[in-house]
Design a protein around this motif. Structure first.
Motif, PDB file in Angstrom:
ATOM      1  N   ILE A  37       0.843  -1.192   0.000  1.00 26.98           N
ATOM      2  CA  ILE A  37       0.000   0.000   0.000  1.00 26.98           C
ATOM      3  C   ILE A  37       0.879   1.244   0.000  1.00 26.98           C
ATOM      4  CG2 ILE A  37      -1.711   1.325   1.310  1.00 26.98           C
ATOM      5  CD1 ILE A  37      -2.580  -1.435   2.510  1.00 26.98           C
ATOM      6  N   ALA A  38       0.558   2.184  -0.887  1.00 22.58           N
ATOM      7  CA  ALA A  38       1.161   3.511  -0.892  1.00 22.58           C
ATOM      8  C   ALA A  38       0.022   4.484  -0.610  1.00 22.58           C
ATOM      9  CB  ALA A  38       1.811   3.803  -2.238  1.00 22.58           C
ATOM     10  N   ALA A  39       0.073   5.152   0.536  1.00 19.51           N
ATOM     11  CA  ALA A  39      -1.059   5.986   0.951  1.00 19.51           C
ATOM     12  C   ALA A  39      -0.576   7.190   1.740  1.00 19.51           C
ATOM     13  CB  ALA A  39      -2.022   5.153   1.802  1.00 19.51           C
ATOM     14  N   ASP A  40      -1.462   8.171   1.849  1.00 21.35           N
ATOM     15  CA  ASP A  40      -1.134   9.350   2.640  1.00 21.35           C
ATOM     16  C   ASP A  40      -1.629   9.226   4.078  1.00 21.35           C
ATOM     17  OD1 ASP A  40      -3.841   9.629   2.104  1.00 21.35           O
ATOM     18  OD2 ASP A  40      -3.702  11.689   1.377  1.00 21.35           O
ATOM     19  N   VAL A  41      -2.230   8.092   4.418  1.00 28.52           N
ATOM     20  CA  VAL A  41      -2.672   7.775   5.780  1.00 28.52           C
ATOM     21  C   VAL A  41      -2.340   6.313   6.055  1.00 28.52           C
ATOM     22  CG1 VAL A  41      -4.557   9.460   5.829  1.00 28.52           C
ATOM     23  CG2 VAL A  41      -5.000   7.142   5.028  1.00 28.52           C
ATOM     24  N   ALA A  42      -2.291   5.970   7.316  1.00 29.05           N
ATOM     25  CA  ALA A  42      -2.053   4.567   7.661  1.00 29.05           C
ATOM     26  C   ALA A  42      -3.295   3.755   7.324  1.00 29.05           C
ATOM     27  CB  ALA A  42      -1.731   4.441   9.143  1.00 29.05           C
ATOM     28  N   PRO A  43      -3.106   2.602   6.702  1.00 25.22           N
ATOM     29  CA  PRO A  43      -4.253   1.748   6.385  1.00 25.22           C
ATOM     30  C   PRO A  43      -4.754   1.044   7.638  1.00 25.22           C
ATOM     31  CG  PRO A  43      -2.227   0.658   5.753  1.00 25.22           C
ATOM     32  CD  PRO A  43      -1.851   2.036   6.236  1.00 25.22           C
ATOM     33  N   PRO A  44      -5.944   0.463   7.544  1.00 23.07           N
ATOM     34  CA  PRO A  44      -6.398  -0.352   8.674  1.00 23.07           C
ATOM     35  C   PRO A  44      -5.359  -1.452   8.933  1.00 23.07           C
ATOM     36  CG  PRO A  44      -8.097  -0.188   6.971  1.00 23.07           C
ATOM     37  CD  PRO A  44      -6.860   0.452   6.430  1.00 23.07           C
ATOM     38  N   ALA A  45      -5.246  -1.856  10.171  1.00 22.60           N
ATOM     39  CA  ALA A  45      -4.258  -2.880  10.517  1.00 22.60           C
ATOM     40  C   ALA A  45      -4.373  -4.059   9.565  1.00 22.60           C
ATOM     41  CB  ALA A  45      -4.469  -3.332  11.955  1.00 22.60           C
ATOM     42  N   GLY A  46      -3.233  -4.598   9.184  1.00 18.88           N
ATOM     43  CA  GLY A  46      -3.271  -5.707   8.259  1.00 18.88           C
ATOM     44  C   GLY A  46      -1.899  -6.274   7.981  1.00 18.88           C
ATOM     45  N   ARG A  47      -1.848  -7.144   7.020  1.00 19.97           N
ATOM     46  CA  ARG A  47      -0.657  -7.933   6.694  1.00 19.97           C
ATOM     47  C   ARG A  47       0.258  -7.271   5.678  1.00 19.97           C
ATOM     48  NH1 ARG A  47      -1.938  -9.273   1.728  1.00 19.97           N
ATOM     49  NH2 ARG A  47      -4.103  -9.517   1.129  1.00 19.97           N
ATOM     50  N   LEU A  48      -0.174  -6.178   5.052  1.00 28.49           N
ATOM     51  CA  LEU A  48       0.555  -5.632   3.910  1.00 28.49           C
ATOM     52  C   LEU A  48       1.547  -4.548   4.304  1.00 28.49           C
ATOM     53  CD1 LEU A  48      -2.447  -5.301   1.446  1.00 28.49           C
ATOM     54  CD2 LEU A  48      -0.698  -7.086   1.482  1.00 28.49           C
ATOM     55  N   PRO A  49       2.694  -4.500   3.603  1.00 20.48           N
ATOM     56  CA  PRO A  49       3.600  -3.375   3.837  1.00 20.48           C
ATOM     57  C   PRO A  49       2.943  -2.071   3.396  1.00 20.48           C
ATOM     58  CG  PRO A  49       4.388  -4.740   2.007  1.00 20.48           C
ATOM     59  CD  PRO A  49       3.188  -5.420   2.588  1.00 20.48           C
ATOM     60  N   HIS A  50       3.198  -1.014   4.166  1.00 20.13           N
ATOM     61  CA  HIS A  50       2.615   0.301   3.878  1.00 20.13           C
ATOM     62  C   HIS A  50       3.729   1.326   3.793  1.00 20.13           C
ATOM     63  CE1 HIS A  50       1.370   4.210   5.766  1.00 20.13           C
ATOM     64  NE2 HIS A  50       0.662   4.190   4.662  1.00 20.13           N
ATOM     65  N   LEU A  51       3.683   2.118   2.730  1.00 24.70           N
ATOM     66  CA  LEU A  51       4.629   3.208   2.544  1.00 24.70           C
ATOM     67  C   LEU A  51       3.847   4.488   2.276  1.00 24.70           C
ATOM     68  CD1 LEU A  51       6.752   1.006   0.277  1.00 24.70           C
ATOM     69  CD2 LEU A  51       7.691   2.068   2.316  1.00 24.70           C
ATOM     70  N   HIS A  52       4.411   5.603   2.697  1.00 22.86           N
ATOM     71  CA  HIS A  52       3.766   6.885   2.410  1.00 22.86           C
ATOM     72  C   HIS A  52       3.904   7.177   0.921  1.00 22.86           C
ATOM     73  CE1 HIS A  52       2.781  11.142   2.402  1.00 22.86           C
ATOM     74  NE2 HIS A  52       2.132  10.895   3.533  1.00 22.86           N
ATOM     75  N   LEU A  53       2.914   7.855   0.352  1.00 25.25           N
ATOM     76  CA  LEU A  53       2.934   8.207  -1.078  1.00 25.25           C
ATOM     77  C   LEU A  53       4.199   8.966  -1.479  1.00 25.25           C
ATOM     78  CD1 LEU A  53      -0.747   9.297  -1.803  1.00 25.25           C
ATOM     79  CD2 LEU A  53       0.528   7.505  -2.968  1.00 25.25           C
ATOM     80  N   ASP A  54       4.785   9.701  -0.552  1.00 34.63           N
ATOM     81  CA  ASP A  54       5.984  10.478  -0.869  1.00 34.63           C
ATOM     82  C   ASP A  54       7.278   9.679  -0.736  1.00 34.63           C
ATOM     83  OD1 ASP A  54       4.610  12.814  -1.507  1.00 34.63           O
ATOM     84  OD2 ASP A  54       4.555  13.472   0.578  1.00 34.63           O
ATOM     85  N   ASP A  55       7.208   8.448  -0.248  1.00 39.06           N
ATOM     86  CA  ASP A  55       8.396   7.610  -0.096  1.00 39.06           C
ATOM     87  C   ASP A  55       8.669   6.865  -1.409  1.00 39.06           C
ATOM     88  OD1 ASP A  55      10.504   6.003   0.655  1.00 39.06           O
ATOM     89  OD2 ASP A  55       9.405   4.953   2.253  1.00 39.06           O
ATOM     90  N   VAL A  56       9.065   7.611  -2.424  1.00 42.32           N
ATOM     91  CA  VAL A  56       9.241   7.042  -3.761  1.00 42.32           C
ATOM     92  C   VAL A  56      10.351   5.994  -3.768  1.00 42.32           C
ATOM     93  CG1 VAL A  56       9.777   7.592  -6.172  1.00 42.32           C
ATOM     94  CG2 VAL A  56       8.308   9.110  -4.838  1.00 42.32           C
ATOM     95  N   ALA A  57      11.441   6.229  -3.060  1.00 42.05           N
ATOM     96  CA  ALA A  57      12.535   5.256  -3.019  1.00 42.05           C
ATOM     97  C   ALA A  57      12.060   3.951  -2.364  1.00 42.05           C
ATOM     98  CB  ALA A  57      13.736   5.831  -2.268  1.00 42.05           C
ATOM     99  N   GLY A  58      11.310   4.055  -1.291  1.00 37.61           N
ATOM    100  CA  GLY A  58      10.773   2.861  -0.628  1.00 37.61           C
ATOM    101  C   GLY A  58       9.788   2.113  -1.501  1.00 37.61           C
ATOM    102  N   ILE A  59       8.958   2.856  -2.215  1.00 31.73           N
ATOM    103  CA  ILE A  59       7.991   2.222  -3.129  1.00 31.73           C
ATOM    104  C   ILE A  59       8.744   1.534  -4.264  1.00 31.73           C
ATOM    105  CG2 ILE A  59       6.078   2.646  -4.735  1.00 31.73           C
ATOM    106  CD1 ILE A  59       5.281   4.993  -2.783  1.00 31.73           C
ATOM    107  N   ALA A  60       9.806   2.162  -4.767  1.00 25.80           N
ATOM    108  CA  ALA A  60      10.630   1.535  -5.807  1.00 25.80           C
ATOM    109  C   ALA A  60      11.239   0.234  -5.293  1.00 25.80           C
ATOM    110  CB  ALA A  60      11.714   2.493  -6.286  1.00 25.80           C
ATOM    111  N   ASP A  61      11.707   0.234  -4.048  1.00 23.89           N
ATOM    112  CA  ASP A  61      12.239  -0.990  -3.448  1.00 23.89           C
ATOM    113  C   ASP A  61      11.174  -2.085  -3.422  1.00 23.89           C
ATOM    114  OD1 ASP A  61      14.702   0.239  -2.951  1.00 23.89           O
ATOM    115  OD2 ASP A  61      14.200   0.707  -0.852  1.00 23.89           O
ATOM    116  N   LEU A  62       9.962  -1.724  -3.017  1.00 25.25           N
ATOM    117  CA  LEU A  62       8.859  -2.687  -2.957  1.00 25.25           C
ATOM    118  C   LEU A  62       8.522  -3.205  -4.351  1.00 25.25           C
ATOM    119  CD1 LEU A  62       6.677  -4.146  -1.295  1.00 25.25           C
ATOM    120  CD2 LEU A  62       5.228  -2.122  -1.619  1.00 25.25           C
ATOM    121  N   VAL A  63       8.465  -2.313  -5.328  1.00 24.92           N
ATOM    122  CA  VAL A  63       8.178  -2.703  -6.714  1.00 24.92           C
ATOM    123  C   VAL A  63       9.202  -3.730  -7.194  1.00 24.92           C
ATOM    124  CG1 VAL A  63       8.307  -1.853  -9.098  1.00 24.92           C
ATOM    125  CG2 VAL A  63       6.902  -0.642  -7.415  1.00 24.92           C
TER     126      VAL A  63
END
Length: 167
Positions: free
Chosen positions: A132-158
């Motif tokens: 998940i890439a979001a501007d808020v924390a998602p409901p608790a769950g199993r998925l990694p979550h990154l802020h929309l502005d964390d482009v380097a982190g999202i690239a790592d996940l991709v």
């Protein structure tokens, strides 16, 4: 080729994220192509252009070429929209294909979510969402979550979660 998608409601920031993600991946030496699912009545052509006249006159395909780029437009003329797999087969080989849209297809996807959009989360109903890439924390769950502005982190996940296409 490897594949991953960005899925979210209209206005969630998919295109904005993609426009920041592509240069990040390119800086890491990753060749990227994209497939974008568009609204039913989109058009890349304009009235008055010769290619528009060709299509409106009944040509099934029109290829426009210049020294800078070429584009092939295919009129479906009542035929069904091609599935994503068929569209992917038309691309030249690259390191990574990022699909924007096609949120109901089963390929691995990162959900792009913007709280101000006031839309429901997709991941509770879509097992193909792997992060998940979001501007808020998602409901608790199993998925990694990154802020929309964390482009380097999202690239790592991709890069960690993209799947290799077979065929």
């Amino acid at each position: 080729m490897r594949l991953i998608g960005l899925a979210g409601w209209s206005g969630s920031g998919k295109t904005t994220l993609l426009s920041r993600l592509i240069p990040e991946l390119a800086a890491r030496g990753v060749a990227v192509s994209t497939v974008k699912h568009a609204h039913h009545h989109f058009d890349v052509d304009r009235p008055g252009k010769d290619s528009f006249v060709h299509r409106e006159s009944g040509a099934r395909q029109v290829l426009v070429s210049s020294a800078r780029r070429w584009a092939l437009m295919t009129e479906l003329r009542g035929a069904a929209e091609p599935p994503l797999t068929e569209l992917l087969a038309r691309l030249d080989a690259v390191d990574l294909v990022i699909v924007e849209g096609f949120k109901r297809d089963p390929h691995p996807k990162i959900e792009v979510f913007r709280d101000a959009n006031a839309k429901p989360w997709l991941h509770p109903e879509d097992p193909a969402i792997i992060g998940i890439a979001a501007d808020v924390a998602p409901p608790a769950g199993r998925l990694p979550h990154l802020h929309l502005d964390d482009v380097a982190g999202i690239a790592d996940l991709v890069l960690a979660r993209a799947v290799t296409l077979r065929g």
